[in-house]
Design a protein around this motif. Structure first.
Motif, PDB file in Angstrom:
ATOM      1  N   ASN A 166      58.047  29.467  32.254  1.00 26.06           N
ATOM      2  CA  ASN A 166      57.903  29.747  33.862  1.00 26.06           C
ATOM      3  C   ASN A 166      57.273  31.159  33.927  1.00 26.06           C
ATOM      4  O   ASN A 166      57.491  32.303  32.996  1.00 26.06           O
ATOM      5  CB  ASN A 166      59.927  30.207  33.976  1.00 26.06           C
ATOM      6  N   LEU A 167      57.481  31.375  35.529  1.00 27.77           N
ATOM      7  CA  LEU A 167      56.574  32.982  35.669  1.00 27.77           C
ATOM      8  C   LEU A 167      57.933  33.629  36.517  1.00 27.77           C
ATOM      9  O   LEU A 167      58.784  33.019  37.089  1.00 27.77           O
ATOM     10  CB  LEU A 167      55.989  32.271  36.903  1.00 27.77           C
ATOM     11  N   TRP A 168      57.735  35.159  36.258  1.00 31.16           N
ATOM     12  CA  TRP A 168      58.856  35.535  36.431  1.00 31.16           C
ATOM     13  C   TRP A 168      58.442  36.904  37.301  1.00 31.16           C
ATOM     14  O   TRP A 168      57.186  37.232  37.046  1.00 31.16           O
ATOM     15  CB  TRP A 168      59.610  36.648  35.544  1.00 31.16           C
ATOM     16  N   MET A 169      58.829  37.385  38.789  1.00 30.05           N
ATOM     17  CA  MET A 169      58.650  37.949  39.440  1.00 30.05           C
ATOM     18  C   MET A 169      58.897  39.836  38.966  1.00 30.05           C
ATOM     19  O   MET A 169      59.848  40.132  39.363  1.00 30.05           O
ATOM     20  CB  MET A 169      58.890  37.796  40.909  1.00 30.05           C
ATOM     21  N   ASP A 170      58.137  39.927  37.836  1.00 27.81           N
ATOM     22  CA  ASP A 170      58.605  41.488  38.139  1.00 27.81           C
ATOM     23  C   ASP A 170      58.410  42.775  37.881  1.00 27.81           C
ATOM     24  O   ASP A 170      58.026  43.712  37.520  1.00 27.81           O
ATOM     25  CB  ASP A 170      58.125  41.761  36.137  1.00 27.81           C
ATOM     26  N   ALA A 171      56.622  42.228  38.927  1.00 33.31           N
ATOM     27  CA  ALA A 171      56.151  43.636  39.416  1.00 33.31           C
ATOM     28  C   ALA A 171      55.974  43.475  40.603  1.00 33.31           C
ATOM     29  O   ALA A 171      55.038  41.947  40.693  1.00 33.31           O
ATOM     30  CB  ALA A 171      55.259  43.975  38.275  1.00 33.31           C
ATOM     31  N   GLY A 172      55.078  44.253  41.573  1.00 29.69           N
ATOM     32  CA  GLY A 172      54.553  44.454  42.521  1.00 29.69           C
ATOM     33  C   GLY A 172      54.336  44.669  43.378  1.00 29.69           C
ATOM     34  O   GLY A 172      54.893  46.111  43.742  1.00 29.69           O
ATOM     35  N   MET A 173      53.302  44.982  44.760  1.00 29.45           N
ATOM     36  CA  MET A 173      53.043  46.252  45.738  1.00 29.45           C
ATOM     37  C   MET A 173      53.344  45.102  47.093  1.00 29.45           C
ATOM     38  O   MET A 173      52.410  44.214  47.209  1.00 29.45           O
ATOM     39  CB  MET A 173      51.902  47.345  45.353  1.00 29.45           C
TER      40      MET A 173
END
Lengths: 343, 164, 315
Positions: A166-173
């Motif tokens: 799966n893909l995990w949203m673990d960082a961002g701006m």
């Protein structure tokens, strides 16, 4: 024709944001047909025509300075709009490298990068910045690496960790999202953060998209367009500020809608980050008022039909049910009602 | 309440607890029917953690977790707030979701106000006023495991602060 | 969406053991793409009978993109790929590779990584270790080999404070106790296995006995497809019949007829080349398709038809 960066315009308060005729011409109008329905509309992000928004991996346009200033304003009030979990450090450096490399190659008039081993020198002439730093050493930058570089670029960024199939949203701006919150969605799997989207789960859209995205390879990015509508050229339509902008939707009238109502298009770009194996999900948002949009008759005609025939569930989800009838009625004058719009 | 979406948490029943060599049980209250059944069903040598106060300090669970090895299955039983606090503590210690059974035994849960980023305990109602910023919230089914909370969003943007 | 191949020069060949050679590949016309530990490339090998595409793990430092390094064991029973590399390829030769793809990445959530290698299966862990030592990530490596035959890189693997190394030389009767390795591990431990099938099965069995869920196990499962019986395949949409030889895969036979299917692993794990079929007996050899899908789809990179019936594909 080379892009000229405009002086700073605003995405809030007096809303001085406007598109030049050149910006209107290159606007990524998202409807290939007279009807809109979900699909896995992902395609390889091969370089597009010179001057188009698809020419480079990361599009810099006339609004560059305005968008950078807007991001700084959002962050000064809410610093947690940039979030990097500890295991995403390497993905953050990957992102910095990818952005600096592409910007300096694609826009040498504004950006330059000199590398000598891990000693890097970054020059941003558009913002009059110069930064020498040690690649991999966050203490040599004024901000954490993801924040440092994304404060100098247009568009939001989510970094997705790939594990456990799966893909995990673990960082961002994320300072300019279309009604979602990175702070709430952080740590979620692909299926979880798309949970509020109606209909598409049952259609299997996300299962297919996930498989496709997990197989994206280094140097072979993909892209897709998504869209919604926004009242005023407001970039920060986050969940965080919904209580401040949501009421604007009930202020739409037949008289003000051409200036007030904007089509909001996201050019989503996904690239494999080489060293971390994470996936970069960039969301580059383009805003155009209806007044600007109808200068292109074929767009006006098509938007009329798309909005008229949009399923109610989707209109609700996109938050445009309140003013849709007014907009459809107004757009009708641009629809010659021939068999198809595309003139 | 509105219908479940793919992020809405799902809890297991006692019958769904998988076989494992060792169990650890985190129990919010021994005084429920679920707790009695759990204690009966799990092997005698199961290690038990039951906090004394209602507002449990879940970091105490960590001491027990540090002494565990893979092959340990953690059963957590309590209200939703307790379950996700324990689950996040266990995940940080290295336990995988496949190695935990979450058994809901009471209704307590939390909301996260998306406008001021604060958590607050809520009932089963899906409308509530944020204790911190005063915005009237609607509680969605969108759930964050990391925060252990349901999303609270301004109910009526035309009147965000209710009657005040 | 098949990525365009990269032209490389074989800049160095080194014999590491009597059966293992290391090949250094340097880019000709463009910089080599970056990669993460556990990545592999496909190497195109123009053998006399046909072009083979074999997958090899990158073992070099992910921080060094001046070259890629791979190590290849000469396989006696191989279909010719490793023999070609060992016997025909010379320094200075030009080859084509695909860009790196990763089906064996370390989990970012693991707090301790247990790496178990058998023989040539050490290759992905060479890149793992370089990166983990650089980043100070806790790990331990267990490496079983046959002294004097498959002992590649044994001298290079020096233990470090956060990365123990234990080697097991079967010539000296040293045996790996998987139960001992897995016992007493911390809750944050995850296991990675690369080596022969029997090693993988032994670790899977022991882990299951100890109550470890599958999600704690990661393995590099791909290998060159095993030969089988020759069979016939009919392409229903194109109305075309092909013969698949005993030592070629269905995917290779399709490619030889210029039918290109997307593919990454060529070993029945990534799922890219999944193809629907309409009738015929299928010998499913993949690790990808759930049994419920096997009656209508197959993985042509490894799976085969039967010799006494024609396989009809929906192509």
């Amino acid at each position: 024709m080379p892009t000229t960066l405009k002086p700073i315009e605003s995405y809030r308060n007096d809303f001085s944001f406007r598109n030049s005729p050149e910006a209107i011409k290159r606007f990524p109008f998202p409807f290939p047909e007279d009807q809109y329905m979900y699909s896995v509309n992902i395609e390889p992000a091969t370089p597009g025509a010179p001057g188009s928004v698809y020419e480079h991996w990361f599009d810099i346009d006339e609004h560059y300075r305005s968008e950078v200033a807007e991001r700084a304003q959002v962050l000064s009030r809410d610093p947690d709009r940039c979030l990097v979990m500890p295991h995403m450090q390497q993905a953050a450096w990957d992102t910095l490298e990818m952005l600096m490399t592409h910007l300096s190659q694609d826009y040498p008039q504004w950006f330059s990068l000199q590398r000598d081993g891990d000693q890097w020198l970054w020059i941003n002439r558009a913002l009059d910045l110069q930064q020498a730093f040690t690649f991999g050493d966050a203490s040599s930058l004024p901000y954490e690496p993801l924040e440092y570089i994304t404060r100098q670029i247009q568009g939001d960024f989510a970094l997705l960790d790939q594990r456990e199939n799966n893909l995990w949203m673990d960082a961002g701006m994320v300072t300019g999202p279309a009604d979602w919150s990175l702070k709430f969605d952080a740590g979620m799997s692909f299926t979880e953060w798309h949970a509020p989207v109606p209909m598409a789960h049952q259609m299997g859209v996300f299962d297919r998209a996930l498989k496709y995205l997990m197989n994206i390879q280094v140097d072979h990015p993909v892209r897709r367009l998504n869209w919604t509508m926004t009242i005023n050229p407001r970039l920060d339509t986050s969940s965080e500020t919904f209580h401040e902008w949501g009421h604007e939707r009930s202020s739409v009238t037949a008289e003000n809608l051409a200036k007030l109502v904007h089509l909001r298009v996201e050019l989503q770009f996904l690239a494999r980050l080489p060293r971390s194996n994470a996936l970069m999900f960039s969301i580059r948002t383009y805003l155009i008022s209806l007044e600007e949009l109808v200068t292109q008759p074929q767009w006006a005609c098509r938007l009329h039909r798309v909005l008229r025939d949009l399923p109610d569930e989707l209109a609700d989800y996109k938050g445009l049910s309140q003013y849709r009838p007014l907009v459809v009625e107004w757009l009708r004058q641009f629809d010659p009602e021939m068999a198809a719009c595309s003139a | 309440m509105s219908h479940a979406i793919p992020s809405t948490p799902r809890y297991t029943t006692l019958a769904e607890i998988p076989k494992a060599p060792r169990y650890l049980l985190a129990l919010q209250s021994g005084d429920t029917e679920v707790a009695r059944q759990l204690l009966q069903r799990l092997p005698y040598e199961t290690r038990l953690w039951q906090p004394e106060e209602a507002a449990a300090d879940v970091s105490q669970l960590n001491t027990l977790l540090q002494a565990c090895h893979p092959g340990t299955h953690l059963c957590i039983s309590g209200d939703e707030t307790f379950i996700w606090n324990c689950r996040n503590q266990a995940q940080a210690a290295g336990l995988l979701d496949a190695e935990m059974s979450l058994i809901k035994a009471a209704d307590g849960r939390q909301a996260y106000c998306v406008h001021c980023s604060q958590l607050q305990p809520i009932s089963q109602d899906d409308e509530v006023t944020c204790q911190h910023c005063g915005v009237q919230l609607t509680i969605r089914e969108h759930f964050s495991k990391r925060l252990g909370a349901y999303m609270g969003v301004c109910l009526n943007a035309d009147q965000p602060y209710g009657e005040r | 969406m098949s990525p365009s191949p990269i032209q490389v020069t074989v800049s160095r060949i080194e014999s590491l053991t009597p059966v293992i050679k290391e090949f250094t590949l340097t880019a000709q016309d463009r910089a080599l793409p970056g990669f993460s530990p556990g990545s592999h490339i496909q190497l195109q090998l123009p053998t006399p009978s046909r072009t083979l595409k074999n997958a090899y793990s990158l073992l070099s430092d992910p921080a060094d993109l001046s070259c890629y390094r791979i190590a290849v064991r000469l396989q006696e029973s191989s279909r010719g790929g490793s023999r070609y590399l060992h016997e025909r390829v010379r320094e200075g030769d030009h080859l084509q590779i695909t860009p790196p793809a990763n089906l064996f990445a370390p989990s970012s959530r693991a707090q301790h990584h247990i790496l178990i290698a058998g023989g040539i299966g050490i290759t992905p862990f060479m890149a793992y270790r370089t990166e983990m030592l650089r980043q100070g990530i806790s790990h331990e490596l267990h490496y079983a080999y046959t002294g004097g035959l498959t002992h590649a890189y044994v001298e290079a693997l020096q233990p470090a404070p956060n990365g123990q190394v234990t080697t097991y030389d079967s010539r000296r009767g040293e045996r790996m106790s998987i139960e001992q390795i897995l016992s007493g591990q911390p809750l944050g431990a995850q296991v990675y296995i690369c080596g022969p099938e029997r090693l993988l099965q032994a670790v899977q069995q022991t882990a299951a006995d100890l109550g470890w869920p599958e999600a704690r196990l990661h393995w590099e499962a791909f290998a060159a497809p095993e030969p089988g019986q020759p069979f016939q395949v009919h392409l229903a949409r194109q109305d075309k019949t092909l013969a698949v030889g005993a030592d070629e895969s269905l995917l290779e036979a399709l490619e030889a007829s210029e039918i290109d299917l997307p593919n990454l692993c060529r070993g029945g794990v990534c799922g890219q080349c999944v193809t629907p079929y309409l009738s015929g007996q299928v010998e499913h050899r993949d690790n990808y398709l759930p049994p419920s899908d096997q009656s209508r789809a197959l993985m042509p990179c490894v799976s085969r038809g039967a010799c006494n019936s024609t396989l009809v594909l929906d192509l």
